[in-house]
Design a protein around this motif. Structure first.
Motif, PDB file in Angstrom:
ATOM      1  N   TYR A 165     -29.495 -38.574   5.622  1.00  0.00           N
ATOM      2  CA  TYR A 165     -28.067 -38.992   5.295  1.00  0.00           C
ATOM      3  C   TYR A 165     -27.422 -37.710   4.794  1.00  0.00           C
ATOM      4  O   TYR A 165     -26.387 -37.116   4.953  1.00  0.00           O
ATOM      5  CB  TYR A 165     -27.891 -39.888   4.404  1.00  0.00           C
ATOM      6  CG  TYR A 165     -26.764 -40.376   4.107  1.00  0.00           C
ATOM      7  CD1 TYR A 165     -25.777 -41.047   4.887  1.00  0.00           C
ATOM      8  CD2 TYR A 165     -25.861 -39.974   2.850  1.00  0.00           C
ATOM      9  CE1 TYR A 165     -24.337 -41.465   4.732  1.00  0.00           C
ATOM     10  CE2 TYR A 165     -24.745 -40.195   2.444  1.00  0.00           C
ATOM     11  CZ  TYR A 165     -23.930 -41.012   3.354  1.00  0.00           C
ATOM     12  OH  TYR A 165     -22.706 -41.359   2.815  1.00  0.00           O
ATOM     13  N   ALA A 169     -24.668 -35.093   5.739  1.00  0.00           N
ATOM     14  CA  ALA A 169     -23.423 -34.727   4.876  1.00  0.00           C
ATOM     15  C   ALA A 169     -23.322 -33.220   4.836  1.00  0.00           C
ATOM     16  O   ALA A 169     -22.232 -32.711   4.806  1.00  0.00           O
ATOM     17  CB  ALA A 169     -23.751 -35.351   3.474  1.00  0.00           C
ATOM     18  N   ASP A 172     -21.693 -32.149   8.179  1.00  0.00           N
ATOM     19  CA  ASP A 172     -20.350 -32.402   8.027  1.00  0.00           C
ATOM     20  C   ASP A 172     -19.556 -31.469   7.527  1.00  0.00           C
ATOM     21  O   ASP A 172     -18.330 -30.902   7.650  1.00  0.00           O
ATOM     22  CB  ASP A 172     -19.910 -33.733   7.502  1.00  0.00           C
ATOM     23  CG  ASP A 172     -20.107 -34.982   8.337  1.00  0.00           C
ATOM     24  OD1 ASP A 172     -20.654 -34.709   9.454  1.00  0.00           O
ATOM     25  OD2 ASP A 172     -20.363 -36.055   7.832  1.00  0.00           O
TER      26      ASP A 172
END
Length: 244
Positions: A165, A169, A172
């Motif tokens: 995760y 992030a 992104d």
């Protein structure tokens, strides 16, 4: 004068094609003589950068990995809950008591742990594992029911999910999409500067080439505006509920 166009309403590929078409029109004349070379070069350079950055979205590999990670920890928590529930009906009193102890603990966290959002589920599982780790009563109950491997799997799955995760992030944050949004703003401003300069010279009216540029550009602006209008109309139509 150039017709207006809502550049922000164009998709990336449409935006690129429009600016490309516009530059083809402008570049068909002697830019040095028309005093448009500097502004045209600036817009062309920005467009070239967007060409390099633009890649149609094919989905993130990390996104697919997160789905696998999430399923792994969901299966672990569901397996643990199912085993504990089954043991609450066990014929052995000590086994049944151990199951009831763990069931009471899980009840505090609700029945839909696996249905929480990503961050919420990660935090909940961490809290459960921490509580089970530091409380000797829970440690004994887990050992009594033989759930150590299940608990270890839940912890490993949750740790792996959180690691991936965080990678997502970071991805992104470094996404070309974010860079494209900023670059589009620069290109739009460069387009405005160039088109305003052409408008200004056309108003003076000394050279007819500027007017020709505007007429030709307006013909393609009309087509792109039609695309925007058609898409907006389709969106509205899809949002209006049909009458039975």
């Amino acid at each position: 004068m150039f017709d207006s166009i809502h550049l922000t309403s164009l998709r990336h590929n449409e935006f690129i094609q429009f600016i490309t078409n516009f530059l083809e029109i402008i570049s068909g004349s002697d830019l040095e003589a028309l005093k448009l070379k500097t502004q045209t070069n600036e817009l062309s350079a920005l467009l070239a950068t967007m060409f390099v950055l633009y890649k149609p979205d094919k989905g993130s590999v990390i996104t697919k990995t997160l789905q696998v990670d999430d399923a792994r920890r969901d299966n672990a928590i569901l397996g643990i809950q199912s085993l504990i529930d089954a043991y609450t009906f066990h014929f052995d009193a000590e086994t049944k008591n151990a199951a009831n102890v763990l069931a009471a603990c899980l009840k505090k966290y609700g029945s839909g742990i696996g249905k929480q959002n990503y961050q919420g589920e990660t935090a909940t599982i961490n809290s459960i594992l921490e509580e089970w780790k530091r409380n000797e009563v829970y440690v004994a109950a887990i050992n009594k029911l033989g759930l150590s491997d299940w608990v270890s799997e839940l912890g490993s799955g949750n740790t792996q999910f959180n690691s991936d995760y965080m990678s997502r992030a970071k991805e992104d944050a470094e996404s070309s999409e974010i860079k494209l949004v900023d670059l589009r703003k620069e290109i739009t401003e460069a387009y405005r500067v160039l088109s305003n300069r052409v408008n200004a010279y056309a108003t003076i009216g000394e050279v007819g080439t500027y007017t020709d540029m505007i007429k030709h550009s307006n013909s393609i602006i009309e087509k792109y505006n039609a695309v925007i209008v058609a898409r907006a109309a389709k969106t509205v139509e899809e949002e209006i509920p049909t009458q039975e």
